[in-house]
Write a protein that holds these residues in place. Structure first.
Motif, mmCIF file in Angstrom:
data_model
loop_
_atom_site.group_PDB
_atom_site.id
_atom_site.type_symbol
_atom_site.label_atom_id
_atom_site.label_comp_id
_atom_site.label_asym_id
_atom_site.label_seq_id
_atom_site.Cartn_x
_atom_site.Cartn_y
_atom_site.Cartn_z
ATOM 1 N N LEU A 153 2.584 -11.185 12.774
ATOM 2 C CA LEU A 153 1.252 -10.579 12.729
ATOM 3 C C LEU A 153 1.181 -9.494 11.660
ATOM 4 O O LEU A 153 0.192 -9.413 10.916
ATOM 5 C CB LEU A 153 0.904 -10.009 14.104
ATOM 6 C CG LEU A 153 -0.480 -9.372 14.261
ATOM 7 C CD1 LEU A 153 -1.072 -9.705 15.623
ATOM 8 C CD2 LEU A 153 -0.401 -7.846 14.126
ATOM 9 N N ILE A 154 2.219 -8.654 11.556
ATOM 10 C CA ILE A 154 2.224 -7.580 10.568
ATOM 11 C C ILE A 154 2.265 -8.145 9.151
ATOM 12 O O ILE A 154 1.548 -7.681 8.259
ATOM 13 C CB ILE A 154 3.419 -6.631 10.807
ATOM 14 C CG1 ILE A 154 3.286 -5.935 12.164
ATOM 15 C CG2 ILE A 154 3.519 -5.600 9.698
ATOM 16 C CD1 ILE A 154 1.998 -5.181 12.362
ATOM 17 N N VAL A 155 3.083 -9.180 8.952
ATOM 18 C CA VAL A 155 3.180 -9.792 7.619
ATOM 19 C C VAL A 155 1.826 -10.342 7.182
ATOM 20 O O VAL A 155 1.373 -10.105 6.054
ATOM 21 C CB VAL A 155 4.240 -10.913 7.606
ATOM 22 C CG1 VAL A 155 4.168 -11.696 6.290
ATOM 23 C CG2 VAL A 155 5.634 -10.327 7.786
ATOM 24 N N VAL A 156 1.161 -11.066 8.086
ATOM 25 C CA VAL A 156 -0.073 -11.771 7.716
ATOM 26 C C VAL A 156 -1.305 -10.877 7.800
ATOM 27 O O VAL A 156 -2.099 -10.802 6.852
ATOM 28 C CB VAL A 156 -0.271 -13.017 8.608
ATOM 29 C CG1 VAL A 156 -1.589 -13.709 8.273
ATOM 30 C CG2 VAL A 156 0.901 -13.980 8.432
ATOM 31 N N LEU A 157 -1.467 -10.175 8.945
ATOM 32 C CA LEU A 157 -2.721 -9.457 9.196
ATOM 33 C C LEU A 157 -2.700 -7.990 8.782
ATOM 34 O O LEU A 157 -3.751 -7.346 8.770
ATOM 35 C CB LEU A 157 -3.092 -9.555 10.681
ATOM 36 C CG LEU A 157 -3.379 -10.955 11.215
ATOM 37 C CD1 LEU A 157 -3.875 -10.884 12.651
ATOM 38 C CD2 LEU A 157 -4.378 -11.694 10.340
ATOM 39 N N TYR A 158 -1.511 -7.448 8.473
ATOM 40 C CA TYR A 158 -1.467 -6.064 8.007
ATOM 41 C C TYR A 158 -1.263 -5.990 6.497
ATOM 42 O O TYR A 158 -1.864 -5.151 5.825
ATOM 43 C CB TYR A 158 -0.353 -5.295 8.713
ATOM 44 C CG TYR A 158 -0.328 -3.819 8.348
ATOM 45 C CD1 TYR A 158 -1.201 -2.927 8.956
ATOM 46 C CD2 TYR A 158 0.547 -3.327 7.388
ATOM 47 C CE1 TYR A 158 -1.202 -1.578 8.615
ATOM 48 C CE2 TYR A 158 0.556 -1.987 7.045
ATOM 49 C CZ TYR A 158 -0.317 -1.116 7.662
ATOM 50 O OH TYR A 158 -0.319 0.204 7.314
#
Length: 314
Positions: free
Chosen positions: A88-93
């Motif tokens: 999630l952090i890689v893609v959405l942050y």
């Protein structure tokens, strides 16, 4: 001669003053680096396609963050069982929001982009109520309503209507702010124990590599068309804005309360608007300046907890 007690008190006072000066300098550095980030992005995407520009910024930042992680002996991997949060952090942050920001800044001014992204703390309040079941306060509700009304008037003053290009740029940056807010709240719920260096280093490296490869394949950039200004802006974004601002900000987290430090998000848009007007040759009308003041004041209200409207659930 002064007594040892007097000497000790003098040393303590001098240390406190020195610490205050350091904190003030770091606070100014964060405001200036993040305030100039938006102009840097604008200059970078002038000749470098947005996908590739977002990727190269992170590719430049990753080695520096990696060295910091090694120096602090911080783990690069998230704790076991946190693979979903890592993705999630890689893609959405990192990947998607910065792609949206770089794409959006092709159609709106850097000052307006910073103002749009300054809505992020407000989205954080909303997600905190929905996801964390935190209480919402009357001042926060008033700040949100007045703030978004002011934002709408700012968009109107800047001529961002329903023309596809300008509307896409504004919507892209607002979506990036919303995604960042969602990640902040989700991390608070699921990954509060993850260290800051661990949280950033490997995700920024993977996102940078992925964006760069996809940019090379999809955008097929002509490297000969890249200007020295755009390349210099990318170096600045990868070093000073990403790593330098990051180090200063998270050092301040240990020195200041989160509420005081969060006012960074109200100051850097002002710097960005001023720079945008000076260097992009955009005039700032009295109405635009007035709505900017109302916007920042309204969003400042969201940081005051006066008048609880709902209670947190167990």
């Amino acid at each position: 001669m002064p007594s040892s007690t007097q000497t000790s008190e003098a040393d303590t006072g001098q240390t406190a003053r020195s610490s205050t000066v350091v904190v003030a300098i770091l606070f100014a550095i964060v405001c200036l680096t993040w305030g100039t980030t938006w102009l840097g992005i604008k200059l970078a995407v002038d000749t470098v396609p947005p996908l590739l520009a977002a990727g190269l910024r992170f590719v430049i930042a990753f080695p520096l963050l990696y060295l910091i992680a090694r120096a602090q002996r911080a783990p690069l991997l998230f704790p076991e069982g946190q693979g979903g949060l890592f993705a999630l952090i890689v893609v959405l942050y990192f990947a998607l929001p910065y792609l949206l920001i770089n794409a959006g800044e092709q159609y709106v001014s850097s000052g307006l982009a910073a103002l749009l992204f300054s809505t992020m703390p407000v989205f954080t309040v909303i997600f905190s109520v929905v996801i964390l079941r935190e209480p919402i306060w009357a001042t926060q509700l008033v700040g949100i309503v007045v703030g978004f009304f002011s934002l709408g008037m700012i968009l109107h003053e800047q001529g961002v209507g329903f023309a596809y290009r300008s509307l896409f740029g504004a919507a892209a940056i607002l979506l990036a702010a919303l995604l960042h807010a969602y990640c902040y709240v989700t991390t608070k719920k699921r990954g509060a124990a993850i260290g800051i260096v661990t949280f950033n280093t490997l995700p920024i490296g993977i996102a940078g590599l992925a964006l760069t490869l996809v940019g090379l394949i999809v955008e097929r950039p002509d490297v000969s068309q890249f200007s020295a200004t755009s390349l210099g802006a990318l170096v600045y974004l990868g070093t000073f804005a990403s790593v330098g601002g990051f180090l200063a900000y998270f050092h301040l987290l240990k020195q200041l309360s989160p509420v005081v430090l969060s006012f960074v998000f109200l100051i850097f848009p002002v710097i960005a608007v001023i720079l945008s007007g000076l260097l992009e040759h955009r005039s700032v009308s009295p109405a635009f300046a007035g709505y900017c003041v109302v916007l920042i004041a309204a969003f400042a209200l969201t940081k005051l907890q006066i008048g609880r409207l709902s209670r947190a659930r167990a």
